[in-house]
Design a protein around this motif. Structure first.
Motif, mmCIF file in Angstrom:
data_model
loop_
_atom_site.group_PDB
_atom_site.id
_atom_site.type_symbol
_atom_site.label_atom_id
_atom_site.label_comp_id
_atom_site.label_asym_id
_atom_site.label_seq_id
_atom_site.Cartn_x
_atom_site.Cartn_y
_atom_site.Cartn_z
ATOM 1 N N SER A 14 35.590 52.687 37.455
ATOM 2 C CA SER A 14 37.044 52.560 37.446
ATOM 3 C C SER A 14 37.536 51.852 38.711
ATOM 4 O O SER A 14 38.385 50.956 38.640
ATOM 5 N N TYR B 25 39.708 43.242 32.709
ATOM 6 C CA TYR B 25 39.249 44.188 33.725
ATOM 7 C C TYR B 25 40.128 45.441 33.751
ATOM 8 O O TYR B 25 39.631 46.552 33.933
ATOM 9 N N ILE C 104 39.425 52.368 30.221
ATOM 10 C CA ILE C 104 38.364 53.044 29.479
ATOM 11 C C ILE C 104 37.555 53.938 30.407
ATOM 12 O O ILE C 104 37.280 55.102 30.088
ATOM 13 N N SER C 105 37.194 53.426 31.571
ATOM 14 C CA SER C 105 36.425 54.222 32.532
ATOM 15 C C SER C 105 37.220 55.426 33.018
ATOM 16 O O SER C 105 36.686 56.529 33.128
ATOM 17 N N TYR D 220 36.416 48.033 38.504
ATOM 18 C CA TYR D 220 37.242 47.216 37.616
ATOM 19 C C TYR D 220 38.669 47.082 38.139
ATOM 20 O O TYR D 220 39.317 46.053 37.936
ATOM 21 N N SER E 160 41.685 46.725 31.202
ATOM 22 C CA SER E 160 41.355 47.538 30.039
ATOM 23 C C SER E 160 40.038 48.280 30.242
ATOM 24 O O SER E 160 39.911 49.443 29.856
ATOM 25 N N LYS E 161 39.067 47.644 30.887
ATOM 26 C CA LYS E 161 37.816 48.342 31.205
ATOM 27 C C LYS E 161 38.060 49.463 32.203
ATOM 28 O O LYS E 161 37.425 50.521 32.131
ATOM 29 N N THR F 7 31.669 57.017 36.287
ATOM 30 C CA THR F 7 32.913 56.477 35.730
ATOM 31 C C THR F 7 33.968 56.268 36.812
ATOM 32 O O THR F 7 34.776 55.343 36.711
ATOM 33 N N ARG G 158 41.456 46.059 25.296
ATOM 34 C CA ARG G 158 40.211 45.286 25.367
ATOM 35 C C ARG G 158 40.032 44.439 24.116
ATOM 36 O O ARG G 158 39.660 43.273 24.201
#
Length: 98
Positions: A20, A39, A45-46, A23, A41-42, A16, A90
């Motif tokens: 992170s 990107y 999340i990560s 992205y 938002s990803k 992760t 996202r």
């Protein structure tokens, strides 16, 4: 058993963390605003998952001192906030792209 969980969570933290950073790099390098938001938002999340995994290791896999539990709880809450914000953003940006 505990040793196996430490290895699994350690590997998840490394994966992760790598995602992170990937992205983050992609969101800073793209020119399209929608792709940048997707990107970012990803990345959130990560990062949220990474903080949650760190909190799980802190709170459950080591001896429980009060300072360790408090720091683990803070990481867990920060991770949940990042995870929620990333998922919300996202869904917003995927709707805009369609």
């Amino acid at each position: 058993m505990v040793n196996t969980l430490q290895w699994v969570f350690g590997a998840l933290i490394i994966v992760t963390c790598f995602l992170s950073a990937l992205y983050s790099f992609r969101s800073r390098r793209t020119n399209d605003g929608l792709q940048r938001g997707l990107y970012a938002s990803k990345m959130n999340i990560s990062m949220g998952l990474m903080l949650i995994f760190i909190a799980i290791i802190q709170m459950f896999l080591f001896s429980g001192s009060s300072l360790r539990v408090v720091i683990g709880a803070l990481f867990f809450l920060l991770g949940l906030f990042n995870l929620f914000a990333g998922m919300r953003n996202r869904s917003h940006f995927t709707r805009l792209m369609k």
